[in-house]
Write a protein that holds these residues in place. Structure first.
Motif, PDB file in Angstrom:
ATOM      1  N   GLU A 132       0.870  -1.112   0.075  1.00 16.52           N
ATOM      2  CA  GLU A 132       0.095   0.040   0.041  1.00 16.52           C
ATOM      3  C   GLU A 132       1.008   1.341   0.097  1.00 16.52           C
ATOM      4  O   GLU A 132       1.949   1.254  -0.216  1.00 16.52           O
ATOM      5  N   GLY A 141       0.890  -4.920   4.079  1.00 18.75           N
ATOM      6  CA  GLY A 141      -0.380  -3.747   4.544  1.00 18.75           C
ATOM      7  C   GLY A 141      -1.335  -4.237   5.493  1.00 18.75           C
ATOM      8  O   GLY A 141      -0.790  -5.071   6.298  1.00 18.75           O
ATOM      9  N   GLY A 142      -2.480  -3.626   5.369  1.00 18.57           N
ATOM     10  CA  GLY A 142      -3.483  -4.211   6.442  1.00 18.57           C
ATOM     11  C   GLY A 142      -4.097  -5.442   6.299  1.00 18.57           C
ATOM     12  O   GLY A 142      -3.728  -6.168   5.322  1.00 18.57           O
ATOM     13  N   LYS A 143      -4.766  -5.425   7.158  1.00 18.44           N
ATOM     14  CA  LYS A 143      -5.645  -6.920   7.362  1.00 18.44           C
ATOM     15  C   LYS A 143      -6.331  -7.061   6.164  1.00 18.44           C
ATOM     16  O   LYS A 143      -6.433  -8.267   5.626  1.00 18.44           O
ATOM     17  N   SER A 144      -7.112  -6.212   5.628  1.00 16.26           N
ATOM     18  CA  SER A 144      -7.896  -6.337   4.420  1.00 16.26           C
ATOM     19  C   SER A 144      -7.353  -6.826   2.997  1.00 16.26           C
ATOM     20  O   SER A 144      -7.341  -7.567   2.221  1.00 16.26           O
ATOM     21  N   GLU A 176       0.272  -9.148  10.986  1.00 20.92           N
ATOM     22  CA  GLU A 176      -0.864  -8.947  11.970  1.00 20.92           C
ATOM     23  C   GLU A 176      -0.478  -9.134  13.354  1.00 20.92           C
ATOM     24  O   GLU A 176      -0.082 -10.467  13.473  1.00 20.92           O
ATOM     25  N   CYS A 185       3.133  -3.606  14.394  1.00 18.15           N
ATOM     26  CA  CYS A 185       2.514  -4.840  14.663  1.00 18.15           C
ATOM     27  C   CYS A 185       2.981  -5.429  15.937  1.00 18.15           C
ATOM     28  O   CYS A 185       2.344  -6.342  16.328  1.00 18.15           O
ATOM     29  N   GLU A 199      -6.699  -6.139  16.807  1.00 20.87           N
ATOM     30  CA  GLU A 199      -5.364  -5.306  16.689  1.00 20.87           C
ATOM     31  C   GLU A 199      -5.661  -3.830  16.675  1.00 20.87           C
ATOM     32  O   GLU A 199      -6.003  -3.441  15.484  1.00 20.87           O
ATOM     33  N   LEU A 249      -3.990  -0.972  16.927  1.00 25.84           N
ATOM     34  CA  LEU A 249      -2.999  -0.189  16.287  1.00 25.84           C
ATOM     35  C   LEU A 249      -3.131   1.289  16.883  1.00 25.84           C
ATOM     36  O   LEU A 249      -3.022   2.321  16.169  1.00 25.84           O
TER      37      LEU A 249
END
Lengths: 414, 414
Positions: free
Chosen positions: B122, B203-206, B224, B255, B310, B312
């Motif tokens: 990302e 990148g992020g979870k999605s 994660e 993380c 999580e 963050l």
């Protein structure tokens, strides 16, 4: 009603128990299961008979039925496999390369089980015992999904395995058999990421590609072997001949058998006619490139497809190549990255081949048939990985583990 | 028109060249790229400005824009990262554990590059340089697919990287950037099994779950981290307090920050009020279980979701547990298997926690913030793996490699 999620959950729960199990207890359990297989032989054979009757009623081909058959010899072979697995060193618990960092932290890598291993396989019921025992030795729980054709044999074998665990004081839930053999259930199983850590498909190309295409769980691909023998210009002619005949004809149906032969243009006039003759003496069909036709005019012409094909049969594709560079290029293009061989007495070319061929096992002057867990000194194997992540080549008990970092501190903050 | 297949094929072709490249040449190239980044700073900043303008026009939030910004400091940080990677030992070519078998075969495991690594990431443009240099150091080709928001910055950075390679006499095709940032193209990229060996989403979870769900290429999941701190009954109170505050508040958005705190019921009366106070001094919101409310009546009640989250952010979930067994059970259920900490002076409990927690990094008496490639002595990392296959925890240059078996024979057949 089979609830696949509850089966997988049971395996996950049992996996944290078996991860802590002592080596001695695991060894005791495997030995006990070996004894029980012999004691319960009649029970196994009765159940196998049902599978065989069903297969015959469905007019399955002889080779299919042969894979399904259990008899005294095959049961004894499962037993000796178990005894060997029992004796293997236990990989679990070893801490590698513990370092002390400048801030005083001790950091090491501790070998641990993968957790839950899913095995999706076809007709051979011996896989039930062989695969389960190796996974169990490495401290893993197992979810087995065999083919419907062997379901009665598999149920009987799993019952014996679980009884043996229970009698040793280990939870039988460590081994789970998915008794519902519908396609929908296997698709569901491949989505159970929370409960299964790794999937290993064992079977033909179509089974493996179905698993790769549908699984959300990490997969280890095994067993597809389009193996090549390259006879270099400086090869020993007798050695080349022996290796080609050995690699092609001793067991053509296994993954480490040779499927393609490449011959350097410089040596082809001195060797190709004789090798073709030898292969034909073993009833091997030759499919050659245009240049091969010069030496064997009746040869069937190899198509582009032939270079990609794992025949698993008495057929070989043969190509005359300009030199080692063309051979390496051809192999890296068409191979399944299993095992490749160069026959040569040229030092430079031997080293070049080892360096540039991108396959799990690269041989100088030996048959590709040696790519095998036992031959590599691992005792037993669960399959030959043809992918690059995690493990490559024969996968023994060590390859069924992973690691975690363990860190000893005394109050460090960052 | 971007043809993703041709981009991936170019990377595959280049990968066999870079696999053979000497350590000295790779080091020279990375050093050269570091110099060029400084020389071409204006060019980079100009292109970054276009991305920033676009982001502002689209009213992107400040945090989003901050991730996108390149400035003198960030460019210098990329440079020092490159210089560090240049100095790392080259893992390629090492042969481990060569054995001589009874039949005379010599069998060894040779460390080789993975081949082609796909990186899907990302907004942060520094990933373009950091990830590429680490993959390149390990002899891999790279296919980069960054976000559309950073496309101009990424193009400029990739141009400099490729120019640096070319000037060192290395094919620039080793680094490929997918300039078409449409969703259709990334879906196509995830099917290119023949050309890409491994995919690493950053990148992020999605993003990570989209890659896991759609990729046919093996994926390494990273980053994660629902990390736990467990304060055992026999903890040093001051140490516990320092570790909790450090793990939660020094960089809550990374993380390895703590997200959940578990406190043994025996020590809670002596420590919990003070720790909650300290966390609140750092503006941390507390979400507690019913028992926590006894010590902090205004506490927001944690829901089942909180244990899985999580954050963050400056939020922590707090639970009073009966004992270490409940703590271990809770962690193994809710964790993302990244990093977990026990604070204790009890020998038995320290060893039990190290044994039974199933996460990539398990700490006794140290902050979870140490789970990091540099802190583990790897120099640099491409991410923290939270899966079990191939690599677990921080992945440095060694984890970006695989192996092949090399076998020296003298005519062995089987």
């Amino acid at each position: 009603m089979t609830d696949i999620k509850s089966i997988c959950r049971k395996a996950k729960t049992a996996s944290s128990e078996i991860a802590k199990c002592s080596s001695a207890k695991k060894e005791e359990a495997i030995d006990r299961i070996a004894r029980k297989l012999l004691e319960e032989k009649e029970y196994i054979l009765e159940n196998n008979k049902i599978d065989l009757q069903n297969a015959r009623q469905q007019n399955k081909p002889a080779a299919f039925i042969d894979r399904l058959v259990l008899d005294d010899k095959r049961i004894e072979s499962m037993c000796s496999g178990l005894k060997m697995v029992a004796q293997l060193p236990d990989p679990i618990g070893k801490v590698d390369g513990m370092i002390k960092r400048p801030n005083g932290l001790y950091i090491g890598k501790k070998r641990i089980p993968l957790g839950v291993i899913g095995i999706i396989y076809e007709s051979r019921p011996n896989v039930t015992i062989d695969a389960s025992s190796l996974c169990f030795k490495a401290g893993n729980a197992v979810v087995l999904r065999g083919g419907s054709e062997a379901i009665n044999s598999n149920k009987a074998l799993v019952k014996i395995f679980r009884d043996g665990l229970q009698e040793t004081g280990i939870s039988p839930e460590v081994i789970q058999l998915v008794e519902n053999t519908s396609r929908a259930v296997v698709l569901e199983m491949m989505k159970e990421r929370d409960f299964i850590d790794v999937l290993i498909p064992r079977g033909g190309k179509s089974l493996i590609s179905a698993v790769v295409n549908n699984s959300l769980i990490p997969v280890i691909e095994t067993g597809e072997g389009n193996c090549h023998i390259f006879i270099d210009k400086d090869a020993d002619k007798k050695m080349a001949e022996e290796i080609v005949v050995n690699a092609k004809t001793t067991r053509p149906a296994v993954c480490n058998a040779a499927e393609s032969l490449l011959v350097s243009a410089d040596i082809a006039p001195k060797i190709l006619v004789r090798i073709i003759k030898k292969l034909q003496d073993h009833n091997v069909e030759i499919r050659g490139c245009e240049k091969v036709k010069k030496y064997y005019p009746n040869c069937r012409l190899a198509t582009e497809d032939d270079w990609y094909t794992e025949y698993l049969d008495y057929i070989i594709a043969v190509k005359v190549v300009q030199d080692i560079d063309e051979a390496i290029k051809h192999i890296n293009k068409y191979s399944t990255h299993h095992s490749e061989v160069i026959v040569t007495n040229n030092y430079q070319n031997a080293q070049k081949f080892l360096e540039e061929i991108d396959s799990a096992a690269v041989f100088v002057n030996a048959s590709s048939r040696f790519t095998d867990g036992a031959e590599f000194g691992m005792g037993a194997e669960i399959g030959i990985s043809t992918q690059k992540l995690h493990a490559r080549g024969p996968m023994g008990v060590n390859e069924l583990t992973t690691y975690k970092y363990i860190i000893y501190g005394n109050g460090q903050i960052r």
